[in-house]
Enzyme design. Structure first.
Site, PDB file in Angstrom:
ATOM      1  N   ARG A   1      49.709  36.312  43.691  1.00  0.00           N
ATOM      2  CA  ARG A   1      48.558  36.017  44.658  1.00  0.00           C
ATOM      3  C   ARG A   1      49.041  36.197  46.179  1.00  0.00           C
ATOM      4  O   ARG A   1      50.013  35.569  46.367  1.00  0.00           O
ATOM      5  CB  ARG A   1      48.061  34.587  44.421  1.00  0.00           C
ATOM      6  CG  ARG A   1      46.882  34.164  45.420  1.00  0.00           C
ATOM      7  CD  ARG A   1      46.347  32.871  45.269  1.00  0.00           C
ATOM      8  NE  ARG A   1      45.174  32.848  46.050  1.00  0.00           N
ATOM      9  CZ  ARG A   1      44.165  32.176  45.706  1.00  0.00           C
ATOM     10  NH1 ARG A   1      43.698  31.431  44.669  1.00  0.00           N
ATOM     11  NH2 ARG A   1      43.003  32.060  46.685  1.00  0.00           N
TER      12      ARG A   1
ATOM     13  N   ASP B   1      44.155  38.282  48.034  1.00  0.00           N
ATOM     14  CA  ASP B   1      43.691  37.215  48.973  1.00  0.00           C
ATOM     15  C   ASP B   1      44.024  37.572  50.424  1.00  0.00           C
ATOM     16  O   ASP B   1      45.364  38.052  50.531  1.00  0.00           O
ATOM     17  CB  ASP B   1      43.878  35.968  48.532  1.00  0.00           C
ATOM     18  CG  ASP B   1      43.354  34.735  49.276  1.00  0.00           C
ATOM     19  OD1 ASP B   1      42.246  35.009  49.960  1.00  0.00           O
ATOM     20  OD2 ASP B   1      43.854  33.599  49.197  1.00  0.00           O
TER      21      ASP B   1
ATOM     22  N   SER C   1      34.524  37.328  42.919  1.00  0.00           N
ATOM     23  CA  SER C   1      34.017  36.186  41.979  1.00  0.00           C
ATOM     24  C   SER C   1      32.427  35.738  41.792  1.00  0.00           C
ATOM     25  O   SER C   1      31.934  36.417  42.891  1.00  0.00           O
ATOM     26  CB  SER C   1      34.952  35.039  42.359  1.00  0.00           C
ATOM     27  OG  SER C   1      34.311  34.565  43.451  1.00  0.00           O
TER      28      SER C   1
ATOM     29  N   HIS D   1      38.539  44.113  54.346  1.00  0.00           N
ATOM     30  CA  HIS D   1      38.293  44.968  52.912  1.00  0.00           C
ATOM     31  C   HIS D   1      38.548  46.329  53.060  1.00  0.00           C
ATOM     32  O   HIS D   1      39.001  46.823  52.154  1.00  0.00           O
ATOM     33  CB  HIS D   1      36.657  44.566  52.534  1.00  0.00           C
ATOM     34  CG  HIS D   1      36.516  43.007  52.255  1.00  0.00           C
ATOM     35  ND1 HIS D   1      37.329  42.120  51.579  1.00  0.00           N
ATOM     36  CD2 HIS D   1      35.413  42.303  52.731  1.00  0.00           C
ATOM     37  CE1 HIS D   1      36.721  40.989  51.750  1.00  0.00           C
ATOM     38  NE2 HIS D   1      35.562  41.001  52.393  1.00  0.00           N
TER      39      HIS D   1
ATOM     40  N   LEU E   1      48.147  53.504  32.333  1.00  0.00           N
ATOM     41  CA  LEU E   1      47.719  52.064  32.909  1.00  0.00           C
ATOM     42  C   LEU E   1      46.290  51.638  32.477  1.00  0.00           C
ATOM     43  O   LEU E   1      45.547  52.837  32.620  1.00  0.00           O
ATOM     44  CB  LEU E   1      47.999  52.075  34.322  1.00  0.00           C
ATOM     45  CG  LEU E   1      47.633  50.670  34.900  1.00  0.00           C
ATOM     46  CD1 LEU E   1      48.753  49.533  34.320  1.00  0.00           C
ATOM     47  CD2 LEU E   1      47.747  50.890  36.420  1.00  0.00           C
TER      48      LEU E   1
END
Length: 250
Positions: free
Chosen positions: A188, A20, A65, A37, A131
């Site tokens: 977050r 975020d 999302s 971004h 990973l």
């Protein structure tokens, strides 16, 4: 904090990240949101590299999302182009680091060029054993749960699932994350302290780590700090602290 100071016996198996702050980071610099971004790619790369280096097995990044489809068309279109380009550019790096790419979310809503780039990277990295990087794209927990309920109802209606046998495990097996363990740690950035419709079922016993740092500024040392904070906590899973301490001495 240095990576060598971490307790290698207490590395979280699965770390989830809500990335975020890109838009606010760009606004502070008097740019459009897409600028944020684009400048977040370094944060993503360093997080992936550090997670793999310290022994995290699964890393889930909340990249887009279902609610994000409601943003301005210019931003959404730019994000999809950036997504496709970044994935194509990073395939060789993922291969070098033995990273396997996966996705959770509604692939059908992605534009064809973005879905094609994503599917190709998933195919090329499928045999990697290091990973597992899970991108949550066009994803929300309520979308996932509604889809799972439809699948369960359909199986019950067809007679292939006994309604009385439906359990927590049944629901978990119908979620998009059925192949992955639940997250141990949620990170977050951006100063907000909420889940934002992300892995609501799976986060039941996760530890939460919130930081005011905006995502484009997140670096290797900040990921290590989050892991160190996680290691300072006692995870009880409903038991008392005394029970945990007793079990550790048995």
């Amino acid at each position: 904090m240095n990576i060598t100071e971490l307790d290698k016996t207490r590395i979280p198996q699965h770390v989830a990240v809500i990335m975020d702050g890109n838009g606010r980071w760009a606004k502070q610099r008097k740019h459009e949101r897409l600028f944020g971004h684009k400048n977040a790619i370094t944060a993503v790369r360093q997080t992936i590299e550090t997670a793999g280096e310290i022994g995290v097995k699964y890393l889930t990044l909340y990249a887009f999302s279902t609610e994000n489809w409601n943003r301005r068309k210019e931003e959404v279109d730019g994000l999809m182009v950036l997504l496709a380009k970044t994935i194509a550019d990073e395939i060789d790096e993922l291969q070098r680091n033995n990273v396997r790419l996966c996705m959770i979310g509604d692939m059908d809503r992605l534009p064809d060029f973005a879905a094609k780039s994503l599917k190709e990277c998933i195919r090329q990295t499928a045999s990697n054993s290091g990973l597992t990087l899970v991108l949550a794209l066009s994803y929300s927990s309520r979308w996932e749960l509604a889809r799972a309920m439809r699948q369960i109802a359909s199986e019950a209606k067809a007679g292939t699932l006994d309604v009385d046998a439906i359990s927590e495990e049944t629901i978990a097996q119908h979620l998009a994350t059925a192949d992955y363990p639940d997250p141990d740690l949620l990170i977050r950035t951006g100063g907000e302290q909420r889940l934002s419709n992300f892995l609501l079922w799976q986060m039941s016993y996760a530890e939460f780590y919130f930081t005011d740092l905006l995502w484009p500024d997140f670096r290797r040392e900040h990921f290590i700090e989050a892991i160190a904070d996680y290691q300072s906590r006692q995870r009880r899973f409903g038991r008392s602290g005394d029970q945990i301490e007793q079990s550790s001495t048995d």
